[in-house]
Write a protein that holds these residues in place. Sequence first.
Motif, PDB file in Angstrom:
ATOM      1  N   ILE A  83      11.944  -2.277 -26.244  1.00  0.00           N
ATOM      2  CA  ILE A  83      10.987  -1.613 -27.137  1.00  0.00           C
ATOM      3  C   ILE A  83       9.829  -1.044 -26.324  1.00  0.00           C
ATOM      4  CG2 ILE A  83       9.265  -2.099 -28.919  1.00  0.00           C
ATOM      5  CD1 ILE A  83      11.402  -4.049 -30.123  1.00  0.00           C
ATOM      6  N   LYS A  84       9.345  -1.845 -25.387  1.00  0.00           N
ATOM      7  CA  LYS A  84       8.212  -1.430 -24.566  1.00  0.00           C
ATOM      8  C   LYS A  84       8.568  -0.202 -23.727  1.00  0.00           C
ATOM      9  CE  LYS A  84       4.590  -4.074 -22.465  1.00  0.00           C
ATOM     10  NZ  LYS A  84       4.252  -5.404 -21.969  1.00  0.00           N
ATOM     11  N   LYS A  85       9.762  -0.245 -23.135  1.00  0.00           N
ATOM     12  CA  LYS A  85      10.215   0.864 -22.290  1.00  0.00           C
ATOM     13  C   LYS A  85      10.335   2.154 -23.091  1.00  0.00           C
ATOM     14  CE  LYS A  85      12.762  -0.899 -18.390  1.00  0.00           C
ATOM     15  NZ  LYS A  85      13.914  -1.765 -18.291  1.00  0.00           N
ATOM     16  N   ALA A  86      10.987   2.040 -24.272  1.00  0.00           N
ATOM     17  CA  ALA A  86      11.194   3.216 -25.110  1.00  0.00           C
ATOM     18  C   ALA A  86       9.842   3.790 -25.522  1.00  0.00           C
ATOM     19  CB  ALA A  86      12.009   2.840 -26.346  1.00  0.00           C
ATOM     20  N   TYR A  87       8.917   2.898 -25.865  1.00  0.00           N
ATOM     21  CA  TYR A  87       7.612   3.337 -26.311  1.00  0.00           C
ATOM     22  C   TYR A  87       6.858   4.061 -25.191  1.00  0.00           C
ATOM     23  CZ  TYR A  87       2.645   3.228 -27.173  1.00  0.00           C
ATOM     24  OH  TYR A  87       1.341   3.585 -27.263  1.00  0.00           O
ATOM     25  N   ARG A  88       6.869   3.456 -24.018  1.00  0.00           N
ATOM     26  CA  ARG A  88       6.140   4.076 -22.906  1.00  0.00           C
ATOM     27  C   ARG A  88       6.635   5.473 -22.611  1.00  0.00           C
ATOM     28  NH1 ARG A  88       4.242  -0.063 -18.235  1.00  0.00           N
ATOM     29  NH2 ARG A  88       3.434  -1.662 -19.610  1.00  0.00           N
ATOM     30  N   ALA A  89       7.955   5.617 -22.594  1.00  0.00           N
ATOM     31  CA  ALA A  89       8.534   6.926 -22.294  1.00  0.00           C
ATOM     32  C   ALA A  89       8.120   7.947 -23.344  1.00  0.00           C
ATOM     33  CB  ALA A  89      10.060   6.808 -22.228  1.00  0.00           C
ATOM     34  N   LEU A  90       8.228   7.546 -24.628  1.00  0.00           N
ATOM     35  CA  LEU A  90       7.907   8.488 -25.706  1.00  0.00           C
ATOM     36  C   LEU A  90       6.414   8.773 -25.770  1.00  0.00           C
ATOM     37  CD1 LEU A  90      10.325   7.095 -28.430  1.00  0.00           C
ATOM     38  CD2 LEU A  90      10.439   9.359 -27.382  1.00  0.00           C
ATOM     39  N   ALA A  91       5.610   7.742 -25.558  1.00  0.00           N
ATOM     40  CA  ALA A  91       4.170   7.925 -25.643  1.00  0.00           C
ATOM     41  C   ALA A  91       3.675   8.860 -24.537  1.00  0.00           C
ATOM     42  CB  ALA A  91       3.469   6.571 -25.549  1.00  0.00           C
ATOM     43  N   ARG A  92       4.237   8.716 -23.351  1.00  0.00           N
ATOM     44  CA  ARG A  92       3.870   9.618 -22.247  1.00  0.00           C
ATOM     45  C   ARG A  92       4.230  11.043 -22.583  1.00  0.00           C
ATOM     46  NH1 ARG A  92       5.644   5.831 -18.258  1.00  0.00           N
ATOM     47  NH2 ARG A  92       3.826   4.666 -17.567  1.00  0.00           N
ATOM     48  N   GLU A  93       5.418  11.188 -23.179  1.00  0.00           N
ATOM     49  CA  GLU A  93       5.923  12.517 -23.481  1.00  0.00           C
ATOM     50  C   GLU A  93       5.039  13.208 -24.522  1.00  0.00           C
ATOM     51  OE1 GLU A  93      10.032  12.383 -24.585  1.00  0.00           O
ATOM     52  OE2 GLU A  93       9.988  14.440 -25.345  1.00  0.00           O
ATOM     53  N   HIS A  94       4.619  12.458 -25.525  1.00  0.00           N
ATOM     54  CA  HIS A  94       3.929  13.091 -26.654  1.00  0.00           C
ATOM     55  C   HIS A  94       2.421  12.881 -26.653  1.00  0.00           C
ATOM     56  CE1 HIS A  94       7.790  14.085 -28.289  1.00  0.00           C
ATOM     57  NE2 HIS A  94       8.168  12.828 -28.303  1.00  0.00           N
ATOM     58  N   HIS A  95       1.900  12.244 -25.644  1.00  0.00           N
ATOM     59  CA  HIS A  95       0.476  11.955 -25.620  1.00  0.00           C
ATOM     60  C   HIS A  95      -0.330  13.244 -25.749  1.00  0.00           C
ATOM     61  CE1 HIS A  95      -3.438  10.566 -24.256  1.00  0.00           C
ATOM     62  NE2 HIS A  95      -3.034   9.347 -24.569  1.00  0.00           N
ATOM     63  N   PRO A  96      -1.385  13.237 -26.590  1.00  0.00           N
ATOM     64  CA  PRO A  96      -2.165  14.464 -26.824  1.00  0.00           C
ATOM     65  C   PRO A  96      -2.722  15.084 -25.543  1.00  0.00           C
ATOM     66  CG  PRO A  96      -2.765  12.770 -28.409  1.00  0.00           C
ATOM     67  CD  PRO A  96      -1.824  12.137 -27.440  1.00  0.00           C
ATOM     68  N   ASP A  97      -2.877  14.362 -24.502  1.00  0.00           N
ATOM     69  CA  ASP A  97      -3.467  14.901 -23.269  1.00  0.00           C
ATOM     70  C   ASP A  97      -2.438  15.468 -22.295  1.00  0.00           C
ATOM     71  OD1 ASP A  97      -5.822  14.093 -24.293  1.00  0.00           O
ATOM     72  OD2 ASP A  97      -5.880  12.208 -23.148  1.00  0.00           O
ATOM     73  N   THR A  98      -1.170  15.362 -22.619  1.00  0.00           N
ATOM     74  CA  THR A  98      -0.170  15.739 -21.613  1.00  0.00           C
ATOM     75  C   THR A  98       0.136  17.224 -21.598  1.00  0.00           C
ATOM     76  OG1 THR A  98       1.561  15.142 -23.177  1.00  0.00           O
ATOM     77  CG2 THR A  98       1.019  13.515 -21.481  1.00  0.00           C
ATOM     78  N   GLY A  99      -0.392  17.981 -22.591  1.00  0.00           N
ATOM     79  CA  GLY A  99      -0.161  19.421 -22.561  1.00  0.00           C
ATOM     80  C   GLY A  99       1.199  19.790 -23.125  1.00  0.00           C
ATOM     81  N   ASP A 100       2.118  20.122 -22.233  1.00  0.00           N
ATOM     82  CA  ASP A 100       3.428  20.642 -22.631  1.00  0.00           C
ATOM     83  C   ASP A 100       4.092  19.977 -23.828  1.00  0.00           C
ATOM     84  OD1 ASP A 100       3.358  22.610 -20.860  1.00  0.00           O
ATOM     85  OD2 ASP A 100       4.978  21.875 -19.541  1.00  0.00           O
ATOM     86  N   GLY A 101       4.496  18.709 -23.611  1.00  0.00           N
ATOM     87  CA  GLY A 101       5.263  18.037 -24.653  1.00  0.00           C
ATOM     88  C   GLY A 101       4.373  17.409 -25.716  1.00  0.00           C
TER      89      GLY A 101
END
Length: 374
Positions: free
Chosen positions: A19-37
């Motif tokens: 759960i933690k791994k899946a969350y980290r990956a998705l949160a990084r991808e969609h984080h408001p500060d990440t720009g692209d994704g």
Amino acid sequence: MTDFYEVLGVPRGATQDQIKKAYRALAREHHPDTGDGSDEERFKAVSQAYEVLSTPEKRARYDAGVDPSGRGSAGGPAGFGFEDILQTFFGGGGGARRGPASRAQRGGDTLIHAEVSLEDATFGVAREVTVSLADPCATCAGTCCAPGTSPKTCASCGGTGVVQRVARSLLGQVMSTGPCPACGGYGTTIEAPCTECSGQGRTNSKHTITVDIPAGVETGTRIRLASYGDAGPGGGPRGDLYVEIREKAHRAFERRGNDLHCTIELPMTAAALGTVLHVETFDGARDVDVRAGTHSGETVKLKGLGVGHLQRVGRGDLYVHLDVQTPTALTAEQEELVRKLAVLRGEERPDARLAAVNAGLFSRLREAFTGRER
Ligand SMILES: [Zn+2]
Ligand SMILES: [Zn+2]
């Protein structure tokens, strides 16, 4: 109700790690500060799913069908605390977190034994084991409360789980903090414990689990099944299940490392004339060529018919040791023939010829026992 497992893309039985791994990956991808994704809505959904599934108590309630965005979520409509997310991101130790202790604790690890035959150790086997394990209580879903009730905020500590004591000393007032004695530090008290589980949040039952035992295991090998152990108290995550192997001795085959050894008794005549033996191996019957003039103690190697290597490809070898049998209880006719043979070979009175150290039977035996040990 949103399917939080689907949001995180994990199976329903996912471990906390998954759960933690899946969350980290998705949160990084969609984080408001990440720009692209960047996708704030997705980020919120992912965070909410994580917040529920990563908290054993909340997950148990969610699994039991309680909508976490409904009652009991004081943290706003989204129902997640930003603090938790920061902690996950920066790998916070957790120990320093203030606030009441959680009733949920990780379940204990369980050790069971499984007996396997040498043949099963050679190829690997799927084995069903039965084990008594703690499960989240079906009546209270691990909340420890009688159905329809919920923990009450502790009156003594106001829900913080901590009380301050003031002591007067010569130096003045000394403040000290400690777990609240009224609630045991949980911040809440359970006035009506679930009767099914005596307020423990878990009950015991028999589980039948199929364990994949790989080739190459031996006595003492432990197979770990992560999160297959006891459910934790208070709806906590499961511990691990360990299956320790006991290998049963085989009647004919002996294991040394991943090589197998067997002995075949060979009549003297066959040893002298040569023959083909049909040897029953774990892989079925195999023809073993015995050359004419074979000595007792000689070995034929059958490549790759030994025990499978644990966690790598390939197998050990099978060594067939030949034990030449001197005929006994000869009939008059047989004795006559052997005497004739002795005469023909000039062996009626053989000399005591000393063999060289490296060529003798003793040397061959020693090699068989030590040379092939790993
Ligand atoms: Zn219960
Ligand atoms: Zn208290």
